[in-house]
Design a protein around this motif. Structure first.
Motif, PDB file in Angstrom:
ATOM      1  N   SER A  69       1.139  -1.414  -0.201  1.00 35.06           N
ATOM      2  CA  SER A  69      -0.202  -0.135   0.118  1.00 35.06           C
ATOM      3  C   SER A  69       0.631   1.619  -0.262  1.00 35.06           C
ATOM      4  CB  SER A  69      -0.908   0.280   1.002  1.00 35.06           C
ATOM      5  OG  SER A  69      -0.176   0.200   2.289  1.00 35.06           O
ATOM      6  N   TRP A 111     -11.112   1.479   7.631  1.00 33.76           N
ATOM      7  CA  TRP A 111     -11.546   1.499   6.603  1.00 33.76           C
ATOM      8  C   TRP A 111     -10.186   1.024   5.484  1.00 33.76           C
ATOM      9  CZ3 TRP A 111     -15.806   1.503   2.459  1.00 33.76           C
ATOM     10  CH2 TRP A 111     -15.911   1.682   1.413  1.00 33.76           C
ATOM     11  N   ASN A 112      -9.722   2.267   5.366  1.00 32.50           N
ATOM     12  CA  ASN A 112      -8.491   2.315   4.529  1.00 32.50           C
ATOM     13  C   ASN A 112      -7.463   1.494   5.153  1.00 32.50           C
ATOM     14  OD1 ASN A 112      -9.241   5.504   4.355  1.00 32.50           O
ATOM     15  ND2 ASN A 112      -8.218   6.208   6.025  1.00 32.50           N
ATOM     16  N   ILE A 115      -8.723  -0.643   2.069  1.00 30.84           N
ATOM     17  CA  ILE A 115      -8.883   0.095   0.997  1.00 30.84           C
ATOM     18  C   ILE A 115      -7.416  -0.215  -0.005  1.00 30.84           C
ATOM     19  CG2 ILE A 115      -9.249   1.479  -0.624  1.00 30.84           C
ATOM     20  CD1 ILE A 115     -11.425   0.253   0.141  1.00 30.84           C
ATOM     21  N   ASN A 118      -6.062  -3.749  -0.547  1.00 35.44           N
ATOM     22  CA  ASN A 118      -6.765  -4.480  -1.364  1.00 35.44           C
ATOM     23  C   ASN A 118      -6.868  -4.148  -2.330  1.00 35.44           C
ATOM     24  OD1 ASN A 118      -6.840  -6.536   0.998  1.00 35.44           O
ATOM     25  ND2 ASN A 118      -8.583  -6.360   0.530  1.00 35.44           N
ATOM     26  N   LEU A 119      -6.991  -2.665  -2.552  1.00 31.26           N
ATOM     27  CA  LEU A 119      -7.041  -1.877  -4.004  1.00 31.26           C
ATOM     28  C   LEU A 119      -5.925  -0.796  -4.159  1.00 31.26           C
ATOM     29  CD1 LEU A 119      -9.733  -1.513  -6.147  1.00 31.26           C
ATOM     30  CD2 LEU A 119     -10.655   0.664  -4.754  1.00 31.26           C
ATOM     31  N   THR A 120      -5.637   0.216  -3.404  1.00 34.98           N
ATOM     32  CA  THR A 120      -4.154   0.751  -4.225  1.00 34.98           C
ATOM     33  C   THR A 120      -3.073  -0.064  -4.417  1.00 34.98           C
ATOM     34  OG1 THR A 120      -5.588   2.446  -2.231  1.00 34.98           O
ATOM     35  CG2 THR A 120      -3.126   3.161  -2.857  1.00 34.98           C
ATOM     36  N   ASN A 166     -15.702  -2.766   3.440  1.00 33.34           N
ATOM     37  CA  ASN A 166     -14.771  -2.253   3.378  1.00 33.34           C
ATOM     38  C   ASN A 166     -13.851  -3.645   2.332  1.00 33.34           C
ATOM     39  OD1 ASN A 166     -14.192  -4.156   5.874  1.00 33.34           O
ATOM     40  ND2 ASN A 166     -12.336  -3.043   6.578  1.00 33.34           N
ATOM     41  N   TYR A 167     -14.514  -4.813   2.978  1.00 33.55           N
ATOM     42  CA  TYR A 167     -13.805  -5.663   1.761  1.00 33.55           C
ATOM     43  C   TYR A 167     -14.466  -5.748   0.613  1.00 33.55           C
ATOM     44  CZ  TYR A 167     -11.660 -10.039   0.719  1.00 33.55           C
ATOM     45  OH  TYR A 167     -11.008 -11.462   0.047  1.00 33.55           O
ATOM     46  N   ALA A 169     -16.366  -3.410  -0.859  1.00 31.78           N
ATOM     47  CA  ALA A 169     -16.417  -1.918  -2.026  1.00 31.78           C
ATOM     48  C   ALA A 169     -14.525  -2.129  -2.181  1.00 31.78           C
ATOM     49  CB  ALA A 169     -16.220  -0.702  -0.469  1.00 31.78           C
ATOM     50  N   SER A 170     -13.723  -3.192  -1.646  1.00 28.61           N
ATOM     51  CA  SER A 170     -12.425  -3.308  -2.238  1.00 28.61           C
ATOM     52  C   SER A 170     -11.965  -3.772  -3.324  1.00 28.61           C
ATOM     53  CB  SER A 170     -10.907  -3.411  -1.098  1.00 28.61           C
ATOM     54  OG  SER A 170     -11.287  -5.259  -1.075  1.00 28.61           O
ATOM     55  N   GLY A 173     -14.201  -2.437  -6.230  1.00 30.69           N
ATOM     56  CA  GLY A 173     -13.070  -1.695  -7.026  1.00 30.69           C
ATOM     57  C   GLY A 173     -12.093  -2.317  -7.930  1.00 30.69           C
TER      58      GLY A 173
END
Ligand code: BGC
Length: 269
Positions: A69, A111-112, A115, A118-120, A166-167, A169-170, A173
């Motif tokens: 991340s 949340w951060n 994300i 898993n996403l960034t 959070n998971y 949403a990631s 995404g």
């Protein structure tokens, strides 16, 4: 298994345990040199063990600690890969975490964190991989493609998941990150796809299968009647990384024993 990835170099993030470790082993078995990425010191030993296994089977690779991340750390990891092997062919952006909480209690940190990894983290690693794939272009002695990116998604890219926003949403995404990258990178002959595991027996979901009652409850969500193994995912990763799937890009391959088939509707509705 044949050596369809002979001479190629693969990065697998989060590969000290679980699905990542199985993917690293399988890619090595198929002939690729594998960079085993791990996050925290407590995973160092596990990462080194995987590398030992790969080496004693005649393979090659190295371990590299990095929090995916963090942009700076990702850039350093790519420098290490390029200085060791000169290029990269396959990036499996697998590393992922869960930090579950009821929605009303979920903190910004939770949340951060999810994300971020898993996403960034998948964005940063895929971007650096794609830069190298574009720079090198197609080298027919390695592969028909200039490079292959395999994102680790989840059935939760489509299944909403209370208590895990959070998971979910990631992974939602990751679905459009993967598809948009695939669209943008196809002209460079870079293939981008996702694997979407269902319930695979690993540390991340131990609470869902570690007692017979939990396992029975989980199996109600899986029409095929068994919990997945990391190797179920690893075999598909080898296929997506190989020229056998050369015409496949922008696709999510669900490997879930039917979890996405709305099993509640089998005798209802
Ligand atoms: C999650 C697991 C869960 C599975 C099916 C995965 O993406 O990480 O905890 O068991 O989805 O719900």
């Amino acid at each position: 298994m044949g050596k369809q990835l002979q001479g190629q170099v693969a990065l697998v993030t989060g590969s000290s345990t679980g699905i990542g470790a199985a993917v690293a082993r399988a890619l090595a078995e198929a002939g690729a040199a594998v960079i085993i990425n791990y996050h925290s010191d407590k995973s160092k030993g596990d990462a080194e063990e995987i590398l030992e296994e790969i080496k004693s089977a005649g393979g090659d690779g190295f371990v590299h600690q990095c929090d995916i991340s963090k942009e700076e750390e990702v850039l350093n990891m790519f420098s290490a890969i390029l200085s060791r092997y000169g290029t990269l062919d396959i990036a499996v952006t697998n590393a992922g975490i869960q930090q579950d909480a009821p929605f009303l209690e979920m903190t910004l940190e939770q949340w951060n964190a999810v994300i971020g990894t898993n996403l960034t983290g998948q964005f940063l690693c895929a971007r650096e991989a794609a830069k190298e794939f574009k720079r090198r272009g197609v080298d027919g002695s390695r592969s028909k493609a200039a490079g292959k990116i395999i994102c680790m998604s989840s059935v939760h890219e489509v299944i909403p998941w209370a208590g895990h926003v959070n998971y979910a949403a990631s992974k939602g995404g990751v679905k459009l990150l993967m598809q948009s990258m695939a669209q943008e990178l196809a002209p460079y002959k870079i293939r981008v796809n996702s694997l979407a595991p269902g319930a695979i027996k690993t540390r991340i979901n131990k609470d869902a299968w570690d007692t017979p009652e939990d396992e029975k409850k989980l199996l109600e969500l899986i029409p095929y009647g068994r919990i997945g193994a990391p190797e179920d995912i690893a075999k598909a990763a080898v296929w997506l990384a190989s020229d056998e799937s050369d015409y496949v890009t922008g696709t999510t391959l669900f490997i879930d024993g039917g979890m996405t088939l709305y099993p509640g509707f089998a005798d209802n509705g």
